[in-house]
Scaffold this motif. Sequence first.
Motif, short mmCIF file in Angstrom:
data_model
loop_
_atom_site.label_atom_id
_atom_site.label_comp_id
_atom_site.label_asym_id
_atom_site.label_seq_id
_atom_site.Cartn_x
_atom_site.Cartn_y
_atom_site.Cartn_z
N GLY A 164 -14.73 -91.76 113.22
CA GLY A 164 -14.27 -90.46 112.55
C GLY A 164 -14.92 -89.31 113.07
O GLY A 164 -14.42 -88.28 112.90
N GLY A 165 -15.92 -89.37 113.84
CA GLY A 165 -16.46 -87.98 114.32
C GLY A 165 -17.16 -87.33 113.44
O GLY A 165 -17.48 -87.79 112.15
N LEU A 166 -17.55 -86.01 113.67
CA LEU A 166 -18.44 -85.04 112.93
C LEU A 166 -17.88 -84.66 111.57
O LEU A 166 -18.60 -84.64 110.76
CB LEU A 166 -19.01 -83.89 113.74
CG LEU A 166 -19.70 -84.00 114.96
CD1 LEU A 166 -19.84 -82.78 115.64
CD2 LEU A 166 -20.91 -84.93 114.60
N LYS A 167 -16.68 -84.95 111.43
CA LYS A 167 -15.94 -84.44 110.28
C LYS A 167 -16.20 -85.50 109.26
O LYS A 167 -15.91 -85.33 107.91
CB LYS A 167 -14.29 -84.41 110.42
CG LYS A 167 -13.64 -85.63 110.82
CD LYS A 167 -12.16 -85.38 110.82
CE LYS A 167 -11.29 -86.89 111.03
NZ LYS A 167 -10.19 -86.78 111.13
N MET A 168 -16.36 -86.78 109.62
CA MET A 168 -16.88 -87.89 108.46
C MET A 168 -18.01 -87.30 107.67
O MET A 168 -18.03 -87.45 106.37
CB MET A 168 -17.09 -89.00 109.20
CG MET A 168 -16.08 -89.65 109.95
SD MET A 168 -14.62 -89.97 108.73
CE MET A 168 -15.52 -91.33 107.82
N ALA A 169 -19.23 -86.59 108.16
CA ALA A 169 -20.08 -86.26 107.38
C ALA A 169 -19.80 -84.97 106.44
O ALA A 169 -20.36 -84.88 105.20
CB ALA A 169 -21.19 -85.86 108.34
#
Length: 323
Positions: free
Chosen positions: A228-233
């Motif tokens: 999902g990449g950094l946007k998941m956090a």
Amino acid sequence: MASEDLAVELAAVLGGRGLCVQSCDSEPAEEPPAPVRLRRNVCYVVLAVCLNEQDEVLLIQEAKKECHGSWYLPAGRMEPRETIVEALQREMKEEAGLHCEPLTLLSVEERGPSWIRFVFLARPTGGVLKTSKEADAESLQAGWYPRTSLPTPLRALDILPLVELAAQYCRQARHPLVLPQELPCTVVCQRLVATFTSVQTVWVLVGKGGVPHLPISACGFTPVEQRGGLKMAILRLLQECLTLHHLTVETKGLLGLQHLGKDHTDGICLNVLVTVAFRNPGIQNEPPKVQGENFFWWKVMEEDLQSQLLQRLQESSVVPLNR
């Protein structure tokens, strides 16, 4: 007093400055974040775009077996105990023979928290351009080439939009000059400037843990968070305090970042500008209701901060964060 402290913190982040990371407001439940280590569980890459007054771009010819003879921008992996700027300057000297000064971050690219590339606009400050007589394991040679007529073959076409981004920035800067701030961090995390706007009013999401502060979300290294990449956090933190099914969340880009690289602190904190809006805004003039007791919306009353935020939002005046 809380509003005054928040105003100081927000002003620092909008100005590209760093702030110490004391703790995180959101962590992946299935995998509490462990300290990150270069060459073990994270890889950071630096890349430089240099343009001269003749609209030429600096390229190096690759020496590595898998891409031998192809051309690319000066780039390479960071080493343990380096700052981001030190890594950029080392790669430039090794591959192009030149000393350089980074002018600003142009973009940050990611393939999940374990692989992040920092793209800089830079200018040479000395040294001697590497020729084929100095060919070594780092590169075969370096040279300046017209931006619109690059040599072939290129190692990869991903440098083309980066060269164009640099040219656009030189013509008209979209965001203020941004350079990494040297502050320690043990994990990969993101500090959110999560905003809700209505007419000329701006609210910012605030974490309550300890003193009120801009919330921080630690990035996880599970397969789901990697894909999902950094946007998941970002989404994980917002899901903990907002009902997202009737909202749209957009990551606008970076206001700044911090990293040190000394004393085994290989983590990075990205200061990210995020917008939260209703899918069907109607006459909604107030931000969405916060669930739980860990967060609240802070109405930005200081006129200068409010105008800065609105300008950055309206003009997308941030460093692009690309996947």
